[in-house]
Design a protein around this motif. Structure first.
Motif, PDB file in Angstrom:
ATOM      1  N   GLU A   1       1.148  -0.970  -0.309  1.00 51.46           N
ATOM      2  CA  GLU A   1       0.429  -0.044   0.263  1.00 51.46           C
ATOM      3  C   GLU A   1       0.936   0.576   0.500  1.00 51.46           C
ATOM      4  O   GLU A   1       0.024   2.098  -0.529  1.00 51.46           O
TER       5      GLU A   1
ATOM      6  N   ARG B   1      -6.888   0.815  -6.961  1.00 47.70           N
ATOM      7  CA  ARG B   1      -7.158  -0.816  -5.852  1.00 47.70           C
ATOM      8  C   ARG B   1      -7.290  -1.496  -6.546  1.00 47.70           C
ATOM      9  O   ARG B   1      -6.615  -2.390  -6.193  1.00 47.70           O
ATOM     10  N   ARG B   2      -7.339  -1.664  -7.899  1.00 50.22           N
ATOM     11  CA  ARG B   2      -7.529  -3.100  -8.696  1.00 50.22           C
ATOM     12  C   ARG B   2      -6.197  -4.407  -8.479  1.00 50.22           C
ATOM     13  O   ARG B   2      -6.600  -4.868  -7.907  1.00 50.22           O
TER      14      ARG B   2
ATOM     15  N   MET C   1      -5.028  -5.155  -5.301  1.00 46.06           N
ATOM     16  CA  MET C   1      -5.955  -6.239  -5.023  1.00 46.06           C
ATOM     17  C   MET C   1      -5.468  -7.500  -5.223  1.00 46.06           C
ATOM     18  O   MET C   1      -5.976  -8.624  -5.119  1.00 46.06           O
ATOM     19  N   PHE C   2      -5.015  -7.245  -7.027  1.00 44.50           N
ATOM     20  CA  PHE C   2      -4.857  -8.231  -7.495  1.00 44.50           C
ATOM     21  C   PHE C   2      -3.284  -8.745  -7.382  1.00 44.50           C
ATOM     22  O   PHE C   2      -3.611  -9.960  -6.888  1.00 44.50           O
TER      23      PHE C   2
ATOM     24  N   GLN D   1      -2.254  -8.282  -4.121  1.00 44.63           N
ATOM     25  CA  GLN D   1      -2.469  -9.513  -2.637  1.00 44.63           C
ATOM     26  C   GLN D   1      -3.084  -9.870  -2.613  1.00 44.63           C
ATOM     27  O   GLN D   1      -3.078 -11.679  -2.182  1.00 44.63           O
TER      28      GLN D   1
ATOM     29  N   VAL E   1     -11.171  -9.835  -9.856  1.00 46.51           N
ATOM     30  CA  VAL E   1     -10.631  -8.434  -9.328  1.00 46.51           C
ATOM     31  C   VAL E   1     -12.041  -7.468  -9.360  1.00 46.51           C
ATOM     32  O   VAL E   1     -12.309  -6.941  -8.613  1.00 46.51           O
TER      33      VAL E   1
ATOM     34  N   MET F   1     -14.375  -8.988  -6.871  1.00 54.29           N
ATOM     35  CA  MET F   1     -14.554  -8.316  -5.965  1.00 54.29           C
ATOM     36  C   MET F   1     -14.646  -6.971  -5.798  1.00 54.29           C
ATOM     37  O   MET F   1     -14.926  -6.178  -4.065  1.00 54.29           O
ATOM     38  N   LEU F   2     -14.309  -6.184  -6.852  1.00 56.41           N
ATOM     39  CA  LEU F   2     -14.528  -4.260  -6.607  1.00 56.41           C
ATOM     40  C   LEU F   2     -16.445  -4.660  -6.865  1.00 56.41           C
ATOM     41  O   LEU F   2     -16.709  -4.121  -6.085  1.00 56.41           O
TER      42      LEU F   2
ATOM     43  N   LEU G   1      -7.686 -11.355   0.708  1.00 57.81           N
ATOM     44  CA  LEU G   1      -7.713 -11.483  -0.412  1.00 57.81           C
ATOM     45  C   LEU G   1      -7.048 -12.748  -1.092  1.00 57.81           C
ATOM     46  O   LEU G   1      -5.403 -13.145  -1.014  1.00 57.81           O
TER      47      LEU G   1
END
Lengths: 333, 88
Positions: free
Chosen positions: A25, A34-35, A38-39, A41, B40, B43-44, B59
């Motif tokens: 982060e 964020r996309r 998240m991927f 992570q 993803v 998820m969003l 995640l």
């Protein structure tokens, strides 16, 4: 391209160096994305390393650790094979002086430096091959290998579906009968298909189909080459060491090599992500330091890739030891 | 309830998967063609719908393998979210 050494050599005294450990982060490359965060992570990444003193400084610290670990005086090393694929803006004009500083500071002013730099993240295997070749020279007994990479531009830290870290790893290659090495290096192979096109589109994250086919075949060829020359199958190796790519990519690589994913060391994906060519050495040392000793004579396979280069090695663990590491990265649980 | 919403979100993000004869709450969406990268988007959509953000610890590829698997995570986070709001 393949090569067969007349005898195995010793590989050991692995040491590594990293910079400041930061959570994903914190990366400027992921701000407002964020996309992508998240991927990454989901794919196992959690932290990365940032070193502000430059790549050569990382190399110097890894070399210092390896020399200390080897128990040999600096004067015993005849050459240093220095691998990098990221000279970066701050090093391009002065790489020779910065590496010279790293060598002098470690008492290696006498050791001839040889640069290896066109193999992308496969540099380690090219460097090992060069170092092993040097051991065939009558006057060469111990060679230091160091691979070091880092980024100048924080915005480029996320690329090719991986979180990149600044990091370095070093080891010693010696003749089989006189080295400090914890491993016998039985074979090292490299292959490549130089390419000017991105394997993964930086915007869409889509693979170029032809590039992917070439990449997959390259990995298969390296695995097959290691098997053909050893008479072993990689699925019989108790451990397979890969770079720290996404967990999906590691599954894919394991599949290409014909090995079960459960045998792939993944302990450092979360810890520092993809430190270019340093991954495999660090992972080998960390696996060796933490895993139960394999059966005598067992071989561990190392496989690495660049976008259009591939490499592999077979090593035989000789004893249980740990490696030294400089930096502040938290240890894996 | 959670399952119905999640199934609708899967349909919204991956219509072809939701139309697949094998699709159901236990179906493995990866086996039906969804990639990790595509996950993803789902998820969003789940975050937008339920009003929370997935912590990094939740995640994983496994957590989104099926509607049932997603529901376990979503329900856990909803409870946690409600508790946090109650104590605020």
């Amino acid at each position: 391209m393949t090569a067969r050494g007349p005898t195995p050599c010793r590989l050991g005294a692995i040491a590594s160096a990293f910079g400041e450990s930061l959570p994903l982060e914190a990366s400027p490359a992921l701000q407002g994305r964020r996309r992508d965060l998240m991927f990454l992570q989901m794919m196992g990444f959690a932290r990365y390393s940032r070193e502000e003193r430059g790549v050569a400084a990382l190399a110097g610290r890894a070399l210092a650790g390896s020399i200390a670990r080897s128990g040999l005086p600096a004067s015993a090393f005849d050459a240093v094979v220095y691998g990098t694929t990221t000279f970066g803006a701050q090093d391009t004009a002065s790489i020779d002086r910065k590496v010279a500083r790293a060598l002098i500071d470690n008492g290696l002013g006498h050791a001839y430096p040889i640069g290896v730099f066109l193999s992308q993240c496969n540099t380690l295997f090219a460097a090992l091959r060069v170092a092993r070749g040097l051991l065939h020279e009558p006057e060469v007994r111990h060679v230091l290998v160091v691979v070091a990479d880092g980024l100048d531009d924080e915005r480029t830290r996320v690329r090719n579906l991986a979180m990149h870290s600044d990091g370095a790893a070093a080891c010693v290659l010696s003749r089989a009968d006189e080295g400090p090495g914890e491993f016998l290096l039985h074979d090292v192979q490299v292959g490549g298909h130089p390419n000017t096109v991105d394997l993964i589109d930086p915007v869409t994250h889509q693979f170029d189909p032809q590039g992917q086919a070439r990449y997959d075949q390259g990995v298969r060829d390296i695995a097959a080459g290691l098997e053909a020359r050893s008479g072993l199958t990689l699925r019989d190796c108790p451990q397979v060491i890969l770079p720290n790519y996404t967990l999906s990519a590691l599954r894919h690589l394991a599949s290409l090599a014909g090995v079960a994913f459960e045998r792939v060391f993944t302990g450092n994906v979360a810890r520092f992500g993809h430190a270019f060519s340093a991954d495999c050495l660090v992972n080998l040392a960390d696996w060796h330091a933490t895993a139960p000793a394999p059966a005598a004579g067992a071989r561990v396979a190392l496989l690495g890739t660049g976008m259009s280069f591939w490499g592999g090695a077979l090593v035989e663990p000789l004893a249980t030891t740990s490696h030294t590491q400089q930096g502040v990265l938290p240890r894996s649980p | 309830m959670t399952h119905n919403i999640l199934q609708a979100l899967v349909r919204q993000e991956f219509p072809a998967v939701a139309d697949h004869p094998a699709f159901g709450v236990d179906a493995d969406i990866y086996e039906l063609g969804v990639t990790s990268l595509q996950t993803v988007s789902l998820m969003l959509a789940i975050e937008d719908c339920f009003g929370f953000q997935f912590p990094a610890s939740e995640l994983s590829r496994e957590a989104f393998r099926s509607v049932n698997a997603m529901a376990v995570v979503v329900d856990r986070l909803r409870v946690r979210e409600a508790a946090a709001q109650g104590s605020a």
